[in-house]
Design a protein around this motif. Structure first.
Motif, short mmCIF file in Angstrom:
data_model
loop_
_atom_site.label_atom_id
_atom_site.label_comp_id
_atom_site.label_asym_id
_atom_site.label_seq_id
_atom_site.Cartn_x
_atom_site.Cartn_y
_atom_site.Cartn_z
N GLY A 16 -2.50 -3.85 9.82
CA GLY A 16 -1.33 -2.99 9.93
C GLY A 16 -0.84 -2.62 8.55
N LEU A 17 -1.01 -1.37 8.18
CA LEU A 17 -0.65 -0.90 6.84
C LEU A 17 0.70 -0.18 6.95
N SER A 18 1.73 -0.79 6.38
CA SER A 18 3.09 -0.28 6.56
C SER A 18 3.52 0.71 5.49
N GLY A 19 2.80 0.75 4.39
CA GLY A 19 3.24 1.52 3.23
C GLY A 19 3.83 0.63 2.15
N GLY A 20 4.05 -0.66 2.49
CA GLY A 20 4.58 -1.61 1.53
C GLY A 20 3.49 -2.32 0.75
N VAL A 21 3.91 -3.07 -0.26
CA VAL A 21 2.95 -3.71 -1.15
C VAL A 21 2.26 -4.90 -0.48
N ASP A 22 2.95 -5.61 0.41
CA ASP A 22 2.36 -6.80 1.01
C ASP A 22 1.12 -6.46 1.85
N ALA A 58 9.88 7.34 7.86
CA ALA A 58 8.52 7.04 8.27
C ALA A 58 7.51 7.92 7.53
N ALA A 59 7.89 9.16 7.24
CA ALA A 59 6.96 10.07 6.55
C ALA A 59 6.61 9.55 5.16
N GLU A 60 7.60 8.98 4.47
CA GLU A 60 7.34 8.42 3.14
C GLU A 60 6.44 7.20 3.23
N ASP A 61 6.69 6.36 4.22
CA ASP A 61 5.85 5.17 4.40
C ASP A 61 4.42 5.56 4.75
N LEU A 62 4.26 6.57 5.59
CA LEU A 62 2.92 7.02 5.95
C LEU A 62 2.18 7.56 4.73
N ALA A 63 2.89 8.29 3.88
CA ALA A 63 2.27 8.80 2.65
C ALA A 63 1.81 7.64 1.76
N ASP A 64 2.64 6.61 1.66
CA ASP A 64 2.26 5.44 0.86
C ASP A 64 1.06 4.72 1.47
#
Length: 371
Positions: A16-22, A58-64
């Protein structure tokens, strides 16, 4: 029980890729271990607030997430679980607030979305397991699967994962179990990940970092009433009992009350019959302290309850140091927990989670404090 913390053979794993570093570093570690890795981004909330409002869009997280997947060279799937999230998590969240309790949606979200809807979707895509960036450890053995504390006590997230069952843990992989957050960020910087310095999310699971009172007011009516001290002196007016939690200090708007002294005020209890919010001065006022509590029937990760009563450790909130206690299960009536030392701000709707050694046993939703 003979255990092992990780599988020895390569597996097909969807993270599960959330857009965060973890989750980004977790994906990298799986690749390092030789697994066949793909990623999945979950969108679980349909309302996208204006990004200029300071919310986690959510759009920013998806881009990340896309940038991370491209950098690591892995395929990224996307899926919308908004209906499942509303039905399985958010409706319960609202019902608890309307009942003047303080729920923890992240706990239910893990059980119902990240390790249920996501797990089922990943298995249908041909995965053998799923992974997340949680700080926790699973040990797999012939007699079952154990959820265990991670290496970094400050980051350990087993509190939020205590509702998982044997099936879910059998397919769960937590690649960050032996790392601390500074190490994770250092790896991300070394890999050149654009989200290496991205701040941790502290908002509601999948909904983001919003002005909570304004957000909740869309769904839960405000019914103002008096704020009183234990002697019945009116100190101010609250916005609605649902908008406050036991032990809360900020946002009461009653500083500088004549004759009240300089000590800060804390929410001690709610009186729904008279729509009163009772507050006290002093962080450890007797009305904020409890030697025991009653909780709903616990969920046991092993599938069955330990012989009762039994002694163990517990925490009533994330990152709280583990507390010594005795647990007595009462069948459908729930369980009674007695603590070696009095506990502050026992909060109905929150969860108490039990541990023996490094193993998370499970937990239960708190009903109320008891003498």
């Amino acid at each position: 029980m003979t255990v092992r913390a990780a599988r020895s053979r390569p597996e097909r794993i969807i993270i599960g890729l959330s857009g965060g570093v973890d989750s980004a570093v977790a994906a990298h570690r799986l690749l390092e271990q030789g697994h066949q890795v793909e990623a999945l981004f979950m969108k679980n909330w349909e309302e996208d607030d204006d990004p200029h409002g300071g919310y986690c869009a959510a759009a920013e997280d998806l881009a990340d997430a896309r940038a991370v997947a491209e950098r690591l060279g892995i395929r990224l799937h996307t899926v919308n679980f908004a209906t499942e999230y509303w039905d399985r998590v958010f409706e319960h969240f609202l019902a608890e607030y309307r009942a003047l309790r303080t729920p923890n949606p992240d706990i239910l979200c893990n059980r119902e979305i990240k390790f249920a809807a996501f797990l089922e979707h990943a298995l249908n895509l041909g995965a053998e397991a799923i992974a997340t960036g949680h700080y926790a450890r699973v040990e797999h053995g012939a007699s079952g699967h154990r959820l265990c504390l991670c290496a970094d006590a400050n980051k350990d997230q087993t509190y939020f994962l205590h509702l998982l069952d044997q099936h879910q843990l059998a397919h769960a992989r937590f690649p960050l179990h032996d790392l601390g957050k500074p190490e994770v960020r250092a790896i991300a910087r070394r890999l050149g990940l654009a989200n290496a310095a991205k701040k941790d999310s502290t908002g509601i699971c999948f909904i983001g970092e919003r002005r909570f009172g304004e957000f909740l007011a869309r769904y839960v009516d405000r019914t103002p009433g008096p704020i009183e001290d234990p002697e019945g002196r009116v100190l101010g007016e609250h916005h609605g009992l649902a908008y406050y939690t036991i032990g809360q200090r900020q946002g009461l708007g009653i500083g500088g009350i004549a004759g009240g002294g300089e000590a800060p005020w804390f929410v001690a209890t709610k009186d729904p019959e008279h729509n009163r919010l009772i507050v006290v001065q002093g962080k450890h006022h007797p009305l904020l302290m409890a030697g025991s509590l009653h909780a709903q029937p616990p969920h046991w990760i092993a599938g069955e309850a330990p012989a009762t009563p039994f002694d163990c450790l517990a925490r009533l909130r994330h990152r709280q140091p583990l507390q010594r206690c005795t647990v007595e299960t009462l069948g459908p009536e729930g369980c009674q927990v007695r603590f070696a030392e009095a506990q502050r701000a026992v909060t109905p709707g929150q969860s108490i989670v039990f541990y023996q050694g490094e193993t998370c046993l499970g937990g239960a939703v708190i009903e109320h404090a008891t003498p």
